[in-house]
Design a protein around this motif. Structure first.
Motif, PDB file in Angstrom:
ATOM      1  N   UNK A   6       0.863  -1.181   0.000  1.00 33.74           N
ATOM      2  CA  UNK A   6       0.000   0.000   0.000  1.00 33.74           C
ATOM      3  C   UNK A   6       0.901   1.232   0.000  1.00 33.74           C
ATOM      4  N   UNK A   7       0.503   2.237  -0.761  1.00 31.91           N
ATOM      5  CA  UNK A   7       1.278   3.478  -0.815  1.00 31.91           C
ATOM      6  C   UNK A   7       0.367   4.662  -0.523  1.00 31.91           C
ATOM      7  N   UNK A   8       0.630   5.308   0.603  1.00 30.00           N
ATOM      8  CA  UNK A   8      -0.035   6.559   0.951  1.00 30.00           C
ATOM      9  C   UNK A   8       0.919   7.686   0.577  1.00 30.00           C
ATOM     10  N   UNK A   9       0.376   8.878   0.299  1.00 29.94           N
ATOM     11  CA  UNK A   9       1.274   9.927  -0.182  1.00 29.94           C
ATOM     12  C   UNK A   9       0.725  11.322   0.024  1.00 29.94           C
ATOM     13  N   UNK A  10       1.642  12.269   0.209  1.00 27.70           N
ATOM     14  CA  UNK A  10       1.289  13.669   0.198  1.00 27.70           C
ATOM     15  C   UNK A  10       0.997  14.085  -1.240  1.00 27.70           C
ATOM     16  N   UNK A  11       0.110  15.050  -1.405  1.00 23.32           N
ATOM     17  CA  UNK A  11      -0.204  15.540  -2.747  1.00 23.32           C
ATOM     18  C   UNK A  11       1.019  16.252  -3.327  1.00 23.32           C
ATOM     19  N   UNK A  12       1.392  15.866  -4.519  1.00 27.04           N
ATOM     20  CA  UNK A  12       2.543  16.470  -5.171  1.00 27.04           C
ATOM     21  C   UNK A  12       3.860  15.786  -4.878  1.00 27.04           C
ATOM     22  N   UNK A  13       3.825  14.690  -4.149  1.00 26.34           N
ATOM     23  CA  UNK A  13       5.062  13.968  -3.816  1.00 26.34           C
ATOM     24  C   UNK A  13       5.457  12.971  -4.901  1.00 26.34           C
ATOM     25  N   UNK A  14       4.559  12.738  -5.855  1.00 26.00           N
ATOM     26  CA  UNK A  14       4.824  11.741  -6.897  1.00 26.00           C
ATOM     27  C   UNK A  14       4.499  10.325  -6.468  1.00 26.00           C
ATOM     28  N   UNK A  15       3.782  10.187  -5.371  1.00 29.32           N
ATOM     29  CA  UNK A  15       3.500   8.860  -4.842  1.00 29.32           C
ATOM     30  C   UNK A  15       2.784   7.937  -5.803  1.00 29.32           C
ATOM     31  N   UNK A 129       8.075  20.987   0.363  1.00 30.65           N
ATOM     32  CA  UNK A 129       7.018  21.792  -0.237  1.00 30.65           C
ATOM     33  C   UNK A 129       7.420  22.389  -1.584  1.00 30.65           C
ATOM     34  N   UNK A 130       8.645  22.892  -1.704  1.00 28.26           N
ATOM     35  CA  UNK A 130       9.049  23.518  -2.974  1.00 28.26           C
ATOM     36  C   UNK A 130       9.048  22.521  -4.130  1.00 28.26           C
ATOM     37  N   UNK A 131       9.379  21.277  -3.827  1.00 32.32           N
ATOM     38  CA  UNK A 131       9.381  20.242  -4.865  1.00 32.32           C
ATOM     39  C   UNK A 131       7.960  19.810  -5.210  1.00 32.32           C
ATOM     40  N   UNK A 132       7.099  19.814  -4.225  1.00 31.26           N
ATOM     41  CA  UNK A 132       5.691  19.488  -4.473  1.00 31.26           C
ATOM     42  C   UNK A 132       5.044  20.563  -5.342  1.00 31.26           C
ATOM     43  N   UNK A 134       6.582  22.517  -7.495  1.00 26.89           N
ATOM     44  CA  UNK A 134       7.120  22.391  -8.853  1.00 26.89           C
ATOM     45  C   UNK A 134       6.457  21.240  -9.611  1.00 26.89           C
ATOM     46  N   UNK A 135       6.271  20.113  -8.942  1.00 32.89           N
ATOM     47  CA  UNK A 135       5.656  18.960  -9.606  1.00 32.89           C
ATOM     48  C   UNK A 135       4.192  19.239  -9.951  1.00 32.89           C
ATOM     49  N   UNK A 136       3.477  19.874  -9.031  1.00 30.24           N
ATOM     50  CA  UNK A 136       2.063  20.167  -9.268  1.00 30.24           C
ATOM     51  C   UNK A 136       1.872  21.090 -10.473  1.00 30.24           C
ATOM     52  N   UNK A 137       2.765  22.046 -10.626  1.00 30.74           N
ATOM     53  CA  UNK A 137       2.666  22.980 -11.746  1.00 30.74           C
ATOM     54  C   UNK A 137       3.093  22.313 -13.045  1.00 30.74           C
ATOM     55  N   UNK A 138       4.254  21.629 -13.024  1.00 24.69           N
ATOM     56  CA  UNK A 138       4.825  21.089 -14.264  1.00 24.69           C
ATOM     57  C   UNK A 138       4.181  19.788 -14.725  1.00 24.69           C
ATOM     58  N   UNK A 182      10.661  11.846  -1.358  1.00 20.65           N
ATOM     59  CA  UNK A 182      10.940  11.772  -2.797  1.00 20.65           C
ATOM     60  C   UNK A 182      11.670  12.995  -3.343  1.00 20.65           C
ATOM     61  N   UNK A 183      11.935  13.985  -2.501  1.00 20.95           N
ATOM     62  CA  UNK A 183      12.651  15.176  -2.954  1.00 20.95           C
ATOM     63  C   UNK A 183      14.112  14.884  -3.283  1.00 20.95           C
ATOM     64  N   UNK A 184      14.658  13.799  -2.735  1.00 18.07           N
ATOM     65  CA  UNK A 184      16.082  13.550  -2.842  1.00 18.07           C
ATOM     66  C   UNK A 184      16.423  12.339  -3.707  1.00 18.07           C
ATOM     67  N   UNK A 185      15.466  11.964  -4.542  1.00 20.91           N
ATOM     68  CA  UNK A 185      15.673  10.785  -5.381  1.00 20.91           C
ATOM     69  C   UNK A 185      14.703  10.870  -6.566  1.00 20.91           C
ATOM     70  N   UNK A 186      15.082  10.350  -7.712  1.00 20.33           N
ATOM     71  CA  UNK A 186      14.181  10.368  -8.854  1.00 20.33           C
ATOM     72  C   UNK A 186      13.045   9.377  -8.633  1.00 20.33           C
TER      73      UNK A 186
END
Length: 206
Positions: A6-15, A129-132, A134-138, A182-186
Protein backbone atom coordinates in the motif's frame (compact mmCIF):
# COMPACT_ATOMS: atom_id res chain seq x y z
CA UNK A 1 5.25 -14.52 0.40
CA UNK A 2 2.74 -12.55 -1.68
CA UNK A 3 3.79 -9.11 -2.92
CA UNK A 4 1.21 -6.77 -1.43
CA UNK A 5 2.00 -3.05 -1.06
CA UNK A 6 0.00 0.00 0.00
CA UNK A 7 1.28 3.48 -0.82
CA UNK A 8 -0.04 6.56 0.95
CA UNK A 9 1.27 9.93 -0.18
CA UNK A 10 1.29 13.67 0.20
CA UNK A 11 -0.20 15.54 -2.75
CA UNK A 12 2.54 16.47 -5.17
CA UNK A 13 5.06 13.97 -3.82
CA UNK A 14 4.82 11.74 -6.90
CA UNK A 15 3.50 8.86 -4.84
CA UNK A 16 1.07 7.63 -7.48
CA UNK A 17 3.73 7.69 -10.21
CA UNK A 18 6.22 5.88 -7.98
CA UNK A 19 3.56 3.31 -7.06
CA UNK A 20 2.87 2.60 -10.72
CA UNK A 21 6.59 2.17 -11.40
CA UNK A 22 6.87 -0.26 -8.48
CA UNK A 23 4.01 -2.35 -9.88
CA UNK A 24 5.64 -2.43 -13.31
CA UNK A 25 9.06 -3.37 -11.95
CA UNK A 26 7.61 -6.14 -9.76
CA UNK A 27 5.20 -7.43 -12.40
CA UNK A 28 2.13 -7.11 -10.17
CA UNK A 29 -1.22 -5.30 -10.61
CA UNK A 30 -1.61 -1.58 -9.90
CA UNK A 31 -4.77 -0.42 -8.14
CA UNK A 32 -5.85 3.21 -8.13
CA UNK A 33 -8.56 4.23 -10.60
CA UNK A 34 -9.28 0.52 -10.92
CA UNK A 35 -10.75 0.59 -7.41
CA UNK A 36 -13.05 3.42 -8.50
CA UNK A 37 -14.23 1.29 -11.45
CA UNK A 38 -15.01 -1.58 -9.07
CA UNK A 39 -16.74 0.76 -6.58
CA UNK A 40 -18.95 2.24 -9.32
CA UNK A 41 -20.07 -1.23 -10.32
CA UNK A 42 -20.54 -2.45 -6.74
CA UNK A 43 -22.32 0.61 -5.29
CA UNK A 44 -24.28 1.89 -8.26
CA UNK A 45 -23.18 5.44 -7.40
CA UNK A 46 -21.75 7.83 -9.98
CA UNK A 47 -18.05 7.95 -10.77
CA UNK A 48 -17.93 11.66 -9.85
CA UNK A 49 -19.28 11.01 -6.34
CA UNK A 50 -16.75 8.24 -5.74
CA UNK A 51 -13.80 10.15 -7.20
CA UNK A 52 -14.48 13.16 -4.96
CA UNK A 53 -15.18 11.18 -1.77
CA UNK A 54 -11.81 11.89 -0.21
CA UNK A 55 -11.73 15.56 -1.19
CA UNK A 56 -15.10 16.13 0.51
CA UNK A 57 -13.27 15.60 3.79
CA UNK A 58 -11.46 18.94 3.40
CA UNK A 59 -13.52 20.17 6.35
CA UNK A 60 -13.35 17.61 9.14
CA UNK A 61 -16.44 19.03 10.86
CA UNK A 62 -18.69 18.99 7.79
CA UNK A 63 -17.41 15.55 6.78
CA UNK A 64 -18.13 14.16 10.24
CA UNK A 65 -21.60 15.72 10.16
CA UNK A 66 -22.45 14.40 6.70
CA UNK A 67 -21.13 10.97 7.68
CA UNK A 68 -23.58 10.94 10.59
CA UNK A 69 -26.55 11.67 8.31
CA UNK A 70 -28.48 8.81 6.76
CA UNK A 71 -28.09 8.18 3.04
CA UNK A 72 -30.81 9.88 1.04
CA UNK A 73 -32.88 12.85 2.25
CA UNK A 74 -31.58 12.83 5.80
CA UNK A 75 -34.73 11.11 7.08
CA UNK A 76 -34.42 7.94 5.05
CA UNK A 77 -34.69 4.47 6.55
CA UNK A 78 -31.32 3.73 4.88
CA UNK A 79 -29.07 3.20 7.92
CA UNK A 80 -25.85 4.39 6.30
CA UNK A 81 -24.59 7.78 5.08
CA UNK A 82 -23.18 8.14 1.57
CA UNK A 83 -19.70 8.70 3.01
CA UNK A 84 -19.93 5.51 5.05
CA UNK A 85 -21.38 3.53 2.17
CA UNK A 86 -18.52 4.63 -0.09
CA UNK A 87 -15.90 3.80 2.51
CA UNK A 88 -17.33 0.35 3.21
CA UNK A 89 -17.64 -0.36 -0.52
CA UNK A 90 -13.97 0.47 -1.08
CA UNK A 91 -13.02 -1.30 2.17
CA UNK A 92 -14.59 -4.53 0.88
CA UNK A 93 -12.89 -4.20 -2.51
CA UNK A 94 -9.45 -3.54 -1.00
CA UNK A 95 -9.90 -6.35 1.52
CA UNK A 96 -10.76 -8.77 -1.28
CA UNK A 97 -7.68 -7.70 -3.24
CA UNK A 98 -5.53 -8.13 -0.15
CA UNK A 99 -6.87 -11.59 0.64
CA UNK A 100 -6.71 -13.02 -2.87
CA UNK A 101 -4.23 -11.09 -5.03
CA UNK A 102 -0.89 -9.36 -5.20
CA UNK A 103 -0.58 -5.70 -6.13
CA UNK A 104 0.22 -2.09 -5.30
CA UNK A 105 -2.75 -0.17 -3.83
CA UNK A 106 -2.69 3.63 -3.72
CA UNK A 107 -4.34 5.56 -0.87
CA UNK A 108 -7.90 4.89 0.36
CA UNK A 109 -6.77 3.90 3.88
CA UNK A 110 -5.49 0.63 2.41
CA UNK A 111 -2.79 0.29 5.08
CA UNK A 112 -5.54 0.31 7.72
CA UNK A 113 -7.88 -1.95 5.75
CA UNK A 114 -5.16 -4.59 5.34
CA UNK A 115 -3.51 -4.19 8.75
CA UNK A 116 -4.32 -7.76 9.78
CA UNK A 117 -2.65 -9.29 6.72
CA UNK A 118 0.94 -10.22 7.74
CA UNK A 119 2.38 -9.98 4.21
CA UNK A 120 1.37 -6.36 3.51
CA UNK A 121 4.02 -3.63 3.23
CA UNK A 122 2.83 -0.11 3.99
CA UNK A 123 4.71 2.87 2.55
CA UNK A 124 4.30 6.64 2.97
CA UNK A 125 5.78 9.02 0.39
CA UNK A 126 6.30 12.69 1.15
CA UNK A 127 8.40 15.57 -0.21
CA UNK A 128 9.61 19.10 0.47
CA UNK A 129 7.02 21.79 -0.24
CA UNK A 130 9.05 23.52 -2.97
CA UNK A 131 9.38 20.24 -4.87
CA UNK A 132 5.69 19.49 -4.47
CA UNK A 133 4.84 22.91 -5.85
CA UNK A 134 7.12 22.39 -8.85
CA UNK A 135 5.66 18.96 -9.61
CA UNK A 136 2.06 20.17 -9.27
CA UNK A 137 2.67 22.98 -11.75
CA UNK A 138 4.82 21.09 -14.26
CA UNK A 139 3.21 17.63 -14.15
CA UNK A 140 -0.31 18.08 -12.72
CA UNK A 141 -1.10 21.34 -14.49
CA UNK A 142 -2.10 23.24 -11.35
CA UNK A 143 -2.17 27.02 -11.81
CA UNK A 144 0.78 28.67 -10.00
CA UNK A 145 -1.42 31.13 -8.12
CA UNK A 146 -3.55 28.26 -6.77
CA UNK A 147 -0.89 25.63 -6.19
CA UNK A 148 -0.15 26.12 -2.48
CA UNK A 149 -3.84 26.17 -1.56
CA UNK A 150 -4.47 23.11 -3.73
CA UNK A 151 -1.70 21.18 -1.97
CA UNK A 152 -2.94 22.17 1.48
CA UNK A 153 -6.54 21.31 0.57
CA UNK A 154 -5.63 17.84 -0.70
CA UNK A 155 -3.39 17.08 2.27
CA UNK A 156 -6.04 18.26 4.72
CA UNK A 157 -8.74 16.24 2.98
CA UNK A 158 -6.61 13.08 2.94
CA UNK A 159 -5.70 13.50 6.60
CA UNK A 160 -9.31 14.13 7.68
CA UNK A 161 -10.60 11.20 5.60
CA UNK A 162 -7.95 8.85 6.98
CA UNK A 163 -8.21 10.05 10.58
CA UNK A 164 -12.02 9.84 10.57
CA UNK A 165 -12.27 6.33 9.15
CA UNK A 166 -9.28 4.74 10.91
CA UNK A 167 -8.94 6.63 14.22
CA UNK A 168 -5.23 6.75 13.38
CA UNK A 169 -3.10 9.71 12.31
CA UNK A 170 -2.39 10.09 8.60
CA UNK A 171 1.35 10.21 7.91
CA UNK A 172 2.41 8.95 11.35
CA UNK A 173 5.48 6.76 10.84
CA UNK A 174 4.15 4.09 13.20
CA UNK A 175 1.57 3.12 10.56
CA UNK A 176 4.13 2.31 7.86
CA UNK A 177 7.04 -0.03 7.17
CA UNK A 178 8.87 2.57 5.09
CA UNK A 179 8.64 6.38 4.79
CA UNK A 180 10.35 7.93 1.78
CA UNK A 181 11.17 11.58 1.00
CA UNK A 182 10.94 11.77 -2.80
CA UNK A 183 12.65 15.18 -2.95
CA UNK A 184 16.08 13.55 -2.84
CA UNK A 185 15.67 10.78 -5.38
CA UNK A 186 14.18 10.37 -8.85
CA UNK A 187 10.83 8.61 -9.26
CA UNK A 188 12.52 5.67 -10.95
CA UNK A 189 15.16 5.32 -8.25
CA UNK A 190 12.49 5.67 -5.57
CA UNK A 191 10.67 2.73 -7.15
CA UNK A 192 13.92 0.75 -7.25
CA UNK A 193 14.46 1.49 -3.55
CA UNK A 194 10.99 0.19 -2.70
CA UNK A 195 11.51 -2.94 -4.79
CA UNK A 196 14.84 -3.52 -3.01
CA UNK A 197 13.11 -3.05 0.34
CA UNK A 198 10.46 -5.59 -0.66
CA UNK A 199 13.10 -8.10 -1.72
CA UNK A 200 15.00 -7.77 1.55
CA UNK A 201 12.47 -6.93 4.24
CA UNK A 202 12.00 -9.17 7.24
CA UNK A 203 8.45 -10.34 7.93
CA UNK A 204 7.58 -10.63 11.61
CA UNK A 205 4.82 -12.72 13.11
CA UNK A 206 2.36 -11.35 15.61
Amino acid sequence: MRKLITISREYGSGGRIIAQLVAEKMGIPFYDKEIIDMAVEKSGLSREIIETAELRAKSSLSYSFSSAMSFGDGFSTEPMSMNEKLFITQFDIIRQIGETNEGVIVGRCADYVLKDIPSVTNIFIYAEMEDRIERCISQYGVEPEKVEKTIKDYDKARANYYNYHTSQKWGAYQNYNLCLNSSYITDDHAADLIVDFMNNRIYKEG
